[in-house]
Design an enzyme around this catalytic site. Structure first.
Site, mmCIF file in Angstrom:
data_model
loop_
_atom_site.group_PDB
_atom_site.id
_atom_site.type_symbol
_atom_site.label_atom_id
_atom_site.label_comp_id
_atom_site.label_asym_id
_atom_site.label_seq_id
_atom_site.Cartn_x
_atom_site.Cartn_y
_atom_site.Cartn_z
ATOM 1 N N ARG A 50 0.840 -1.258 -0.163
ATOM 2 C CA ARG A 50 0.008 0.047 -0.035
ATOM 3 C C ARG A 50 0.912 1.448 0.006
ATOM 4 O O ARG A 50 0.415 2.318 -0.483
ATOM 5 C CB ARG A 50 -0.931 0.236 1.277
ATOM 6 C CG ARG A 50 -2.024 0.976 1.060
ATOM 7 C CD ARG A 50 -3.235 0.983 2.079
ATOM 8 N NE ARG A 50 -2.828 1.077 3.531
ATOM 9 C CZ ARG A 50 -3.292 0.764 4.549
ATOM 10 N NH1 ARG A 50 -4.568 0.473 4.469
ATOM 11 N NH2 ARG A 50 -3.079 1.089 5.756
ATOM 12 N N LYS A 149 -2.847 7.237 0.984
ATOM 13 C CA LYS A 149 -2.636 7.384 2.316
ATOM 14 C C LYS A 149 -1.685 8.597 2.600
ATOM 15 O O LYS A 149 -0.513 8.395 2.607
ATOM 16 C CB LYS A 149 -2.050 6.304 2.988
ATOM 17 C CG LYS A 149 -2.503 6.275 4.490
ATOM 18 C CD LYS A 149 -2.543 4.728 4.984
ATOM 19 C CE LYS A 149 -2.708 4.631 6.674
ATOM 20 N NZ LYS A 149 -3.488 5.651 7.211
HETATM 21 N N1 PDD Z 1 -5.306 4.716 9.683
HETATM 22 N N2 PDD Z 1 -9.315 4.605 6.830
HETATM 23 C C1 PDD Z 1 -8.615 5.614 6.991
HETATM 24 C C2 PDD Z 1 -8.956 6.972 6.670
HETATM 25 C C3 PDD Z 1 -7.407 5.276 7.668
HETATM 26 O O1 PDD Z 1 -6.551 6.225 8.008
HETATM 27 C C4 PDD Z 1 -6.978 4.023 8.164
HETATM 28 C C5 PDD Z 1 -5.749 3.563 8.691
HETATM 29 C C6 PDD Z 1 -8.029 3.078 7.915
HETATM 30 C C7 PDD Z 1 -7.791 1.499 8.275
HETATM 31 O O2 PDD Z 1 -7.023 0.976 7.637
HETATM 32 P P1 PDD Z 1 -5.763 -0.346 8.157
HETATM 33 O O3 PDD Z 1 -6.927 -1.455 8.310
HETATM 34 O O4 PDD Z 1 -5.006 -0.582 6.771
HETATM 35 O O5 PDD Z 1 -5.010 0.204 9.194
HETATM 36 C C8 PDD Z 1 -9.183 3.337 7.299
HETATM 37 C C9 PDD Z 1 -4.058 4.351 10.382
HETATM 38 C C10 PDD Z 1 -4.412 3.513 11.528
HETATM 39 C C11 PDD Z 1 -3.634 5.830 10.889
HETATM 40 O O6 PDD Z 1 -3.875 6.726 10.299
HETATM 41 O O7 PDD Z 1 -2.717 5.768 11.691
#
Ligand code: PDD
Length: 286
Positions: A50, A149
């Site tokens: 990712r 991200k």
């Molecule tokens: N955040 N949606 C958003 C907007 C996020 O920023 C995140 C992750 C997720 C969940 O993704 P994952 O399961 O891959 O952690 C969904 C991380 C934890 C952060 O911003 O620190």
């Protein structure tokens, strides 16, 4: 605390970057949050993939070869003598003259922070958290794709600010069509008529890695799963609701906009999925 900065580990107080870094000036960059259990990073391959996808989507070449990341992250854990750790990789466009053109920045800035994992208070998992639907909408996928991200996190910060002001744990953002998307750092699931439902990627969400683990687990358990577009009213009728992300794993939701979800207590599907999630972790660590 040792921080990896560009090409070496430096002490926290020496981990400084330029005020001309475009990550600072414009939020031009990407990041990834990872979690290590007993020194081992869960879903490492998926997080690194990712990171590469985010970089590709903003036209950024990460200066560290893909194959070097696992040992670099391992070093970050070892250097800081960590077991259960929170890791954050940040890659910004780098330092350059003021101006939007990424061409002004010859070299991206790379930072890895590894610190002890701070668990959420246990009562949140037993009682569930409160959410509100925020007036702040999720970024339009055609404007700034939630699949990147990105360091440009103001959209989520404004929603979080609104939720905090309302005394809630977090906020659910809607898309331009008024459909559910996600919370500020997590994906949302709910159970309706025994089926596990979650907004589809097309609604404008980050396709969370924990979300994918949970969907796979649910299917393996023979649970019906559905990824679609839902109005906020769907949560009013839901039997259960929970959030997922790397740091919280599976977090039960008690109420949304002051309406209890089901009985308000963590429901059987939520509890069973979290148990299964923990079993996967145990297998990963054994
Ligand atoms: N955040 N949606 C958003 C907007 C996020 O920023 C995140 C992750 C997720 C969940 O993704 P994952 O399961 O891959 O952690 C969904 C991380 C934890 C952060 O911003 O620190």
């Amino acid at each position: 605390m040792w921080i990896f900065l560009n090409d070496r580990f430096v002490k926290r107080e020496d981990a400084l970057i330029s005020v001309f870094d475009h990550g600072f000036l414009y939020g031009d960059g990407i990041y990834e949050t990872l979690r290590a259990y007993d020194g081992r990073i869960f879903m490492l391959t998926q997080h690194l993939a990712r990171l590469q996808r985010s970089a590709r989507l903003i036209g950024l070449d990460i200066p560290i070869p893909e194959k070097d990341w696992p040992s670099l992250l391992g070093d970050a854990i070892a250097r800081n003598t960590l077991h259960d750790a929170y890791l954050r990789i940040t890659v910004s466009r780098g330092t350059g003259e003021i101006g939007l053109d990424p061409g002004l920045c010859p070299k991206p800035t790379v930072v890895v922070i590894a610190k002890p994992f701070q668990a959420y208070p246990p009562h949140l998992f037993t009682q569930g958290v409160s959410l509100i639907t925020t007036s702040v909408h999720r970024n339009l996928a055609t404007a700034l794709s939630p699949q990147i991200k990105s360091l440009n996190f103001l959209n989520n910060i404004l929603a979080k600010q609104e939720a905090t002001k309302a005394g809630a744990f977090d906020g659910i953002m809607l898309n331009a069509e008024g459909r559910l998307t996600e919370c500020t750092t997590s994906n949302i699931f709910f159970v309706q008529h025994g089926a596990l439902c979650t907004p589809s990627v097309a609604c404008g969400i980050l396709d969370g890695i924990t979300r994918e683990v949970v969907l796979t687990l649910a299917r393996e358990q023979g649970l019906k799963t559905e990824e679609s577009a839902y109005t906020p009213e769907a949560l009013r009728q839901a039997e259960e609701c929970f959030l997922t992300n790397t740091t919280m794993e599976i977090m039960p939701v008690r109420d949304v906009d002051q309406h209890l979800v089901g009985s308000g207590n963590p429901g059987p599907v939520t509890l069973s999925l979290h148990k299964q999630f923990r079993a996967i972790l145990d297998r990963f660590l054994s």
